[in-house]
Design an enzyme around this catalytic site. Sequence first.
Site, PDB file in Angstrom:
ATOM      1  N   ARG A  19       0.837  -1.205   0.000  1.00  0.00           N
ATOM      2  CA  ARG A  19       0.000   0.000   0.000  1.00  0.00           C
ATOM      3  C   ARG A  19       0.872   1.256   0.000  1.00  0.00           C
ATOM      4  O   ARG A  19       1.981   1.249   0.547  1.00  0.00           O
ATOM      5  CB  ARG A  19      -0.885   0.024   1.256  1.00  0.00           C
ATOM      6  CG  ARG A  19      -1.865  -1.139   1.317  1.00  0.00           C
ATOM      7  CD  ARG A  19      -2.727  -1.075   2.564  1.00  0.00           C
ATOM      8  NE  ARG A  19      -3.718  -2.148   2.573  1.00  0.00           N
ATOM      9  CZ  ARG A  19      -4.529  -2.376   3.601  1.00  0.00           C
ATOM     10  NH1 ARG A  19      -4.457  -1.603   4.666  1.00  0.00           N
ATOM     11  NH2 ARG A  19      -5.400  -3.350   3.577  1.00  0.00           N
ATOM     12  N   TYR A 124      -4.158 -19.768   6.316  1.00  0.00           N
ATOM     13  CA  TYR A 124      -3.780 -18.645   7.183  1.00  0.00           C
ATOM     14  C   TYR A 124      -3.531 -19.147   8.601  1.00  0.00           C
ATOM     15  O   TYR A 124      -2.499 -18.851   9.203  1.00  0.00           O
ATOM     16  CB  TYR A 124      -4.910 -17.615   7.180  1.00  0.00           C
ATOM     17  CG  TYR A 124      -4.781 -16.490   8.157  1.00  0.00           C
ATOM     18  CD1 TYR A 124      -5.581 -16.443   9.299  1.00  0.00           C
ATOM     19  CD2 TYR A 124      -3.902 -15.446   7.926  1.00  0.00           C
ATOM     20  CE1 TYR A 124      -5.485 -15.393  10.197  1.00  0.00           C
ATOM     21  CE2 TYR A 124      -3.813 -14.380   8.815  1.00  0.00           C
ATOM     22  CZ  TYR A 124      -4.607 -14.360   9.940  1.00  0.00           C
ATOM     23  OH  TYR A 124      -4.515 -13.309  10.827  1.00  0.00           O
ATOM     24  N   LYS A 128      -0.141 -19.341  10.994  1.00  0.00           N
ATOM     25  CA  LYS A 128      -0.085 -18.723  12.324  1.00  0.00           C
ATOM     26  C   LYS A 128       0.410 -19.721  13.372  1.00  0.00           C
ATOM     27  O   LYS A 128       1.231 -19.396  14.223  1.00  0.00           O
ATOM     28  CB  LYS A 128      -1.442 -18.131  12.712  1.00  0.00           C
ATOM     29  CG  LYS A 128      -1.825 -16.886  11.909  1.00  0.00           C
ATOM     30  CD  LYS A 128      -0.743 -15.799  11.986  1.00  0.00           C
ATOM     31  CE  LYS A 128      -1.090 -14.558  11.191  1.00  0.00           C
ATOM     32  NZ  LYS A 128      -0.022 -13.540  11.217  1.00  0.00           N
TER      33      LYS A 128
HETATM   34  C1  VAH Z   1      -8.706 -12.096   9.417  1.00  0.00           C
HETATM   35  N1  VAH Z   1      -8.541  -9.955  10.538  1.00  0.00           N
HETATM   36  O1  VAH Z   1      -9.926 -11.899   9.379  1.00  0.00           O
HETATM   37  C2  VAH Z   1      -7.904 -11.256  10.418  1.00  0.00           C
HETATM   38  C3  VAH Z   1      -7.841 -11.926  11.789  1.00  0.00           C
HETATM   39  C4  VAH Z   1      -9.112 -13.070  13.650  1.00  0.00           C
HETATM   40  C5  VAH Z   1      -9.170 -12.444  12.278  1.00  0.00           C
HETATM   41  O2  VAH Z   1      -6.857 -12.894  11.870  1.00  0.00           O
HETATM   42  O3  VAH Z   1      -8.132 -12.874   8.700  1.00  0.00           O
END
Ligand code: VAH
Length: 300
Positions: A19, A124, A128
Site C-alpha cells: 500500500r 492462514y 499462524k
Molecule cells: C482475518 N482480521 O480476518 C484477520 C484476523 C481473527 C481475524 O486474523 O483474517
Amino acid sequence: MALRGRFGGENVVAAGYNRQPPNDLLQSGPYYGFDVRDRLALQQIVGDHRIDTIFHLASLLSAVAEVKPQQAWDININGLLHVLEAARQFGCAVFFPSSIGAFGPDTPAIDTPQDTIQRPATLYGITKVTGELLCDYYHRRFGVDARGLRYPGLISHVTLPGGGTTDYAVDIFYEAVRHRHYDCFLRADTRLDMMYMPDAIDAAIQLMTADGRQLHHRNAFNITAMNFTPQQLAAEIQTHLPGFTIDYRIDPVRQAIADSWPRQVDDSAARAEWGWQPRYQLSQMVEDMLAKITVKLAQG
Ligand code: VAH
C-alpha cells in the site's frame, strides 16, 4: 505512527510493500518500501539502523490466503523466517501477530484455553500456528526474544480492510456513514472476539516492554477485548444512526472460516503475566469509529 508517538519518529523505522504509505508516516521518520521476502533488503535495514525490536506485521489474511495459499505460505512463513534470522543475527526482539485463526474446529470454542489443541482449517491459520512454533523455537534454540499475541478481529478507522474474515466489522462503518445500510457477508449470529486498534497497538507495546522473566508463555498469548455478533454490532450502530439497516448476503467461504474459529477466548494468561487490560468496549468503539469515519469521508 503509534510507535513513533511513543518512541520518537527518528527511532522508529517503518516499512511496507503493498500500500502507498500515508504522508504523515513518510514525513515523520525513515520509511522503506520492500518485500519481506527480500532477505537481504531486510538484513540491510536492520543492520544499518541497529534495530532492537522488530514488530513484524506483514501477512496475507485469512480469506485472501484461501485464494492464494502458496503465496500466503511464502509471505507469512518465509517472511517471518527472514525476520527471525535478522533478529538472530543482530540481536533484535521480535513481535509476532498470531490470531484466533490459529485455532480450528476441534478447539474448545468457548473460554478457549491458552494451551489447547490447534488444528486450524485454513492456510492462514496453519501459517499462524507454524509462526508461533517457529518463534518459540528461535527463542529456545537461539535466544531470540520473540513474543506474540493471538489477535481477534481488529477494527481500525485508519487501515481499510485487507481480505480478512472479520472485515465486516470495519466495512459496516463505512457503509453505515455513506448509505445507512450494510449487506453483511457473515450470518447475523456469528459470534467472534474483536478489539479496537488502539488496544491492539497498546497490547503489542505492553507485551514487548514487559519483563521477559515474568512470561511463562511467549507465542502466543490469547487476547481479546470485546465479543459480539454482526446483529449486536448493527444494533449498537443504530443507537447512533437510527435509520441504519442491515441485510445478510452470506459469503460461504468466509462463513466457513468464521465458523471454524473460537466464539470467545480465555485471555487470563495475558492478564496475569503482563497485565493485559483492554480500554475499549463495544459502545466506545462504535462511537469513536463513527465519529472518525464521518470526518474521514467528509475530507474525501
Ligand atoms: C482475518 N482480521 O480476518 C484477520 C484476523 C481473527 C481475524 O486474523 O483474517
